[in-house]
Design a protein around this motif. Structure first.
Motif, PDB file in Angstrom:
ATOM      1  N   PRO A  23     -11.454  14.655 -13.199  1.00 16.34           N
ATOM      2  CA  PRO A  23     -10.570  14.856 -14.351  1.00 16.34           C
ATOM      3  C   PRO A  23      -9.173  15.258 -13.885  1.00 16.34           C
ATOM      4  CG  PRO A  23     -12.699  15.898 -14.730  1.00 16.34           C
ATOM      5  CD  PRO A  23     -12.689  15.429 -13.296  1.00 16.34           C
ATOM      6  N   GLY A  24      -8.169  14.587 -14.438  1.00 16.36           N
ATOM      7  CA  GLY A  24      -6.784  14.852 -14.027  1.00 16.36           C
ATOM      8  C   GLY A  24      -6.372  14.102 -12.774  1.00 16.36           C
ATOM      9  N   GLY A  25      -7.308  13.355 -12.176  1.00 24.74           N
ATOM     10  CA  GLY A  25      -7.008  12.599 -10.958  1.00 24.74           C
ATOM     11  C   GLY A  25      -6.317  11.284 -11.276  1.00 24.74           C
ATOM     12  N   ARG A  26      -6.085  10.497 -10.233  1.00 18.88           N
ATOM     13  CA  ARG A  26      -5.384   9.234 -10.375  1.00 18.88           C
ATOM     14  C   ARG A  26      -6.122   8.110  -9.674  1.00 18.88           C
ATOM     15  NH1 ARG A  26      -3.570  13.467  -8.543  1.00 18.88           N
ATOM     16  NH2 ARG A  26      -2.263  12.763  -6.858  1.00 18.88           N
ATOM     17  N   LEU A  27      -6.008   6.934 -10.277  1.00 15.35           N
ATOM     18  CA  LEU A  27      -6.567   5.710  -9.705  1.00 15.35           C
ATOM     19  C   LEU A  27      -5.391   4.767  -9.479  1.00 15.35           C
ATOM     20  CD1 LEU A  27      -8.881   3.758  -8.988  1.00 15.35           C
ATOM     21  CD2 LEU A  27      -9.089   3.265 -11.437  1.00 15.35           C
ATOM     22  N   GLY A  28      -5.136   4.428  -8.223  1.00 14.09           N
ATOM     23  CA  GLY A  28      -4.057   3.504  -7.879  1.00 14.09           C
ATOM     24  C   GLY A  28      -4.626   2.168  -7.460  1.00 14.09           C
ATOM     25  N   VAL A  29      -4.247   1.110  -8.181  1.00 17.59           N
ATOM     26  CA  VAL A  29      -4.793  -0.226  -7.921  1.00 17.59           C
ATOM     27  C   VAL A  29      -3.661  -1.234  -7.827  1.00 17.59           C
ATOM     28  CG1 VAL A  29      -6.255  -2.077  -8.830  1.00 17.59           C
ATOM     29  CG2 VAL A  29      -6.925   0.309  -9.141  1.00 17.59           C
ATOM     30  N   SER A  30      -3.703  -2.056  -6.797  1.00 28.79           N
ATOM     31  CA  SER A  30      -2.856  -3.242  -6.726  1.00 28.79           C
ATOM     32  C   SER A  30      -3.772  -4.428  -6.493  1.00 28.79           C
ATOM     33  CB  SER A  30      -1.815  -3.131  -5.604  1.00 28.79           C
ATOM     34  OG  SER A  30      -2.444  -3.180  -4.343  1.00 28.79           O
ATOM     35  N   VAL A  31      -3.411  -5.552  -7.078  1.00 27.28           N
ATOM     36  CA  VAL A  31      -4.261  -6.759  -6.968  1.00 27.28           C
ATOM     37  C   VAL A  31      -3.476  -7.822  -6.231  1.00 27.28           C
ATOM     38  CG1 VAL A  31      -5.528  -8.510  -8.254  1.00 27.28           C
ATOM     39  CG2 VAL A  31      -5.389  -6.188  -9.118  1.00 27.28           C
ATOM     40  N   VAL A  79      -7.981  11.223  -5.954  1.00 28.42           N
ATOM     41  CA  VAL A  79      -7.244   9.966  -5.962  1.00 28.42           C
ATOM     42  C   VAL A  79      -8.119   8.885  -5.344  1.00 28.42           C
ATOM     43  CG1 VAL A  79      -5.194   8.743  -5.112  1.00 28.42           C
ATOM     44  CG2 VAL A  79      -5.019  11.165  -5.733  1.00 28.42           C
ATOM     45  N   VAL A  80      -8.151   7.730  -5.986  1.00 29.03           N
ATOM     46  CA  VAL A  80      -8.817   6.546  -5.432  1.00 29.03           C
ATOM     47  C   VAL A  80      -7.761   5.455  -5.340  1.00 29.03           C
ATOM     48  CG1 VAL A  80     -10.582   4.785  -5.780  1.00 29.03           C
ATOM     49  CG2 VAL A  80     -11.078   7.175  -6.352  1.00 29.03           C
ATOM     50  N   ILE A  81      -7.671   4.849  -4.153  1.00 28.48           N
ATOM     51  CA  ILE A  81      -6.695   3.797  -3.875  1.00 28.48           C
ATOM     52  C   ILE A  81      -7.430   2.487  -3.595  1.00 28.48           C
ATOM     53  CG2 ILE A  81      -4.918   2.984  -2.256  1.00 28.48           C
ATOM     54  CD1 ILE A  81      -3.889   5.296  -3.842  1.00 28.48           C
ATOM     55  N   SER A  82      -7.008   1.441  -4.278  1.00 26.39           N
ATOM     56  CA  SER A  82      -7.538   0.106  -4.025  1.00 26.39           C
ATOM     57  C   SER A  82      -6.347  -0.828  -3.876  1.00 26.39           C
ATOM     58  CB  SER A  82      -8.436  -0.343  -5.178  1.00 26.39           C
ATOM     59  OG  SER A  82      -8.813  -1.686  -5.005  1.00 26.39           O
ATOM     60  N   ASN A  83      -5.980  -1.112  -2.649  1.00 21.35           N
ATOM     61  CA  ASN A  83      -4.826  -1.967  -2.355  1.00 21.35           C
ATOM     62  C   ASN A  83      -5.311  -3.380  -2.062  1.00 21.35           C
ATOM     63  OD1 ASN A  83      -2.205  -2.792  -1.730  1.00 21.35           O
ATOM     64  ND2 ASN A  83      -2.403  -2.162   0.411  1.00 21.35           N
ATOM     65  N   SER A  84      -5.274  -4.227  -3.061  1.00 22.72           N
ATOM     66  CA  SER A  84      -5.683  -5.633  -2.947  1.00 22.72           C
ATOM     67  C   SER A  84      -7.165  -5.806  -2.657  1.00 22.72           C
ATOM     68  CB  SER A  84      -4.864  -6.347  -1.870  1.00 22.72           C
ATOM     69  OG  SER A  84      -3.496  -6.267  -2.157  1.00 22.72           O
ATOM     70  N   ALA A  85      -7.985  -4.837  -3.070  1.00 27.21           N
ATOM     71  CA  ALA A  85      -9.421  -4.947  -2.825  1.00 27.21           C
ATOM     72  C   ALA A  85     -10.180  -5.508  -4.022  1.00 27.21           C
ATOM     73  CB  ALA A  85      -9.992  -3.576  -2.451  1.00 27.21           C
ATOM     74  N   LEU A  86      -9.611  -5.395  -5.209  1.00 26.61           N
ATOM     75  CA  LEU A  86     -10.285  -5.888  -6.409  1.00 26.61           C
ATOM     76  C   LEU A  86      -9.763  -7.263  -6.788  1.00 26.61           C
ATOM     77  CD1 LEU A  86     -10.254  -2.690  -8.642  1.00 26.61           C
ATOM     78  CD2 LEU A  86     -12.038  -3.488  -7.090  1.00 26.61           C
ATOM     79  N   ARG A  87     -10.624  -8.063  -7.357  1.00 31.47           N
ATOM     80  CA  ARG A  87     -10.251  -9.399  -7.785  1.00 31.47           C
ATOM     81  C   ARG A  87     -10.183  -9.445  -9.306  1.00 31.47           C
ATOM     82  NH1 ARG A  87      -8.319  -9.496  -3.603  1.00 31.47           N
ATOM     83  NH2 ARG A  87      -9.358 -10.042  -1.710  1.00 31.47           N
ATOM     84  N   GLY A 125       0.809  -1.214   0.000  1.00 31.77           N
ATOM     85  CA  GLY A 125       0.000   0.000   0.000  1.00 31.77           C
ATOM     86  C   GLY A 125       0.844   1.266   0.000  1.00 31.77           C
ATOM     87  N   ARG A 126       1.910   1.271   0.784  1.00 30.62           N
ATOM     88  CA  ARG A 126       2.809   2.443   0.799  1.00 30.62           C
ATOM     89  C   ARG A 126       3.474   2.639  -0.555  1.00 30.62           C
ATOM     90  NH1 ARG A 126       4.491   4.726   6.184  1.00 30.62           N
ATOM     91  NH2 ARG A 126       5.725   5.988   4.793  1.00 30.62           N
ATOM     92  N   ALA A 127       3.866   1.552  -1.196  1.00 34.11           N
ATOM     93  CA  ALA A 127       4.468   1.656  -2.529  1.00 34.11           C
ATOM     94  C   ALA A 127       3.444   2.213  -3.526  1.00 34.11           C
ATOM     95  CB  ALA A 127       4.981   0.289  -2.975  1.00 34.11           C
ATOM     96  N   GLU A 147      -5.523  17.181  -1.460  1.00 36.56           N
ATOM     97  CA  GLU A 147      -6.332  16.334  -2.334  1.00 36.56           C
ATOM     98  C   GLU A 147      -7.418  15.584  -1.559  1.00 36.56           C
ATOM     99  OE1 GLU A 147      -4.088  15.179  -6.300  1.00 36.56           O
ATOM    100  OE2 GLU A 147      -3.191  14.168  -4.573  1.00 36.56           O
ATOM    101  N   ARG A 148      -8.438  15.168  -2.317  1.00 37.35           N
ATOM    102  CA  ARG A 148      -9.542  14.357  -1.794  1.00 37.35           C
ATOM    103  C   ARG A 148      -9.274  12.915  -2.210  1.00 37.35           C
ATOM    104  NH1 ARG A 148     -13.717  16.907  -5.437  1.00 37.35           N
ATOM    105  NH2 ARG A 148     -11.844  16.725  -6.682  1.00 37.35           N
ATOM    106  N   VAL A 149      -9.224  12.009  -1.214  1.00 37.70           N
ATOM    107  CA  VAL A 149      -8.782  10.637  -1.469  1.00 37.70           C
ATOM    108  C   VAL A 149      -9.792   9.636  -0.905  1.00 37.70           C
ATOM    109  CG1 VAL A 149      -6.918   8.972  -1.097  1.00 37.70           C
ATOM    110  CG2 VAL A 149      -6.374  11.408  -1.308  1.00 37.70           C
ATOM    111  N   LEU A 150     -10.027   8.570  -1.654  1.00 38.10           N
ATOM    112  CA  LEU A 150     -10.820   7.425  -1.198  1.00 38.10           C
ATOM    113  C   LEU A 150      -9.908   6.216  -1.147  1.00 38.10           C
ATOM    114  CD1 LEU A 150     -13.521   5.893  -0.618  1.00 38.10           C
ATOM    115  CD2 LEU A 150     -13.658   5.525  -3.091  1.00 38.10           C
ATOM    116  N   GLU A 151      -9.933   5.511  -0.015  1.00 35.59           N
ATOM    117  CA  GLU A 151      -9.275   4.205   0.056  1.00 35.59           C
ATOM    118  C   GLU A 151     -10.342   3.143   0.218  1.00 35.59           C
ATOM    119  OE1 GLU A 151      -6.123   1.310   2.316  1.00 35.59           O
ATOM    120  OE2 GLU A 151      -6.794   3.091   3.371  1.00 35.59           O
ATOM    121  N   LEU A 152     -10.361   2.213  -0.718  1.00 31.97           N
ATOM    122  CA  LEU A 152     -11.309   1.112  -0.694  1.00 31.97           C
ATOM    123  C   LEU A 152     -10.730  -0.032   0.129  1.00 31.97           C
ATOM    124  CD1 LEU A 152     -14.001   0.194  -1.975  1.00 31.97           C
ATOM    125  CD2 LEU A 152     -12.648  -0.851  -3.782  1.00 31.97           C
ATOM    126  N   ALA A 153     -11.559  -0.667   0.949  1.00 35.59           N
ATOM    127  CA  ALA A 153     -11.141  -1.796   1.801  1.00 35.59           C
ATOM    128  C   ALA A 153      -9.995  -1.363   2.712  1.00 35.59           C
ATOM    129  CB  ALA A 153     -10.767  -3.012   0.972  1.00 35.59           C
TER     130      ALA A 153
END
Length: 161
Positions: free
Chosen positions: A153-161, A127-135, A46-48, A59-65
């Motif tokens: 617009p111009g935001g970022r989506l960070g996903v790790s599976v 920014v939306v962060i999903s650290n191992s939340a999606l399958r 998650g830190r990486a 910034e406005r950030v959402l962390e899923l799971a």
């Protein structure tokens, strides 16, 4: 206590015919050790991920799971007091523990998961962060589209599976 000191095996030579079921204490120790390793690995990943998305102050950030909020607090520290971080987790106990443990003004926790994102308007997060939340698979692709909808617009989506 180092792993090699844990009393997990009661036989000096373990073979299929000498292997016995662990005692309840042995099983509990093994379970706790596994949980610590898994949480540590999850937090490091998650830190990486946070480093890669390049969070900015305010910034406005959402962390899923968000689990109990450990990584969510890091997000809140990075965006500073003028940012806003929301951690979502489906388990009420985790959300309760996160509320108790982390109290930064810019940090909030709510019960919810990827299937309940319709309550948020389009583009509400930078920014939306999903650290191992999606399958992986078709449902994961649909969930990814739901997350993308929330990114401004111009935001970022960070996903790790």
């Amino acid at each position: 206590m180092p792993l090699w000191h844990l009393p997990l095996l009661r036989h000096s030579a373990v073979t299929p015919d000498t292997l016995t079921d662990p005692s309840p204490d042995e099983a509990s120790l093994l379970w706790l050790h596994h949980e610590r390793l898994a949480l540590d690995r999850h937090f490091k990943a998650g830190r990486a991920l946070i480093d890669r998305v390049g969070l900015q102050r305010g910034e406005r950030v959402l962390e899923l799971a968000c689990n109990t909020g450990q990584l969510t607090e890091v997000l809140a520290q990075r965006v500073g007091p003028h940012g806003d971080v929301l951690g979502l987790d489906p388990m009420p106990l985790r959300v309760h523990l996160a509320h108790q443990q982390y109290t930064l003004r810019q940090l909030r926790f709510q019960i919810g998961d990827v299937g309940q994102l319709e309550r948020f308007p389009d583009g509400v997060f930078d920014v939306v962060i999903s650290n191992s939340a999606l399958r992986p698979g078709p449902q994961g692709l649909r969930d990814l589209a739901s997350l993308r909808r929330l990114v401004a617009p111009g935001g970022r989506l960070g996903v790790s599976v």
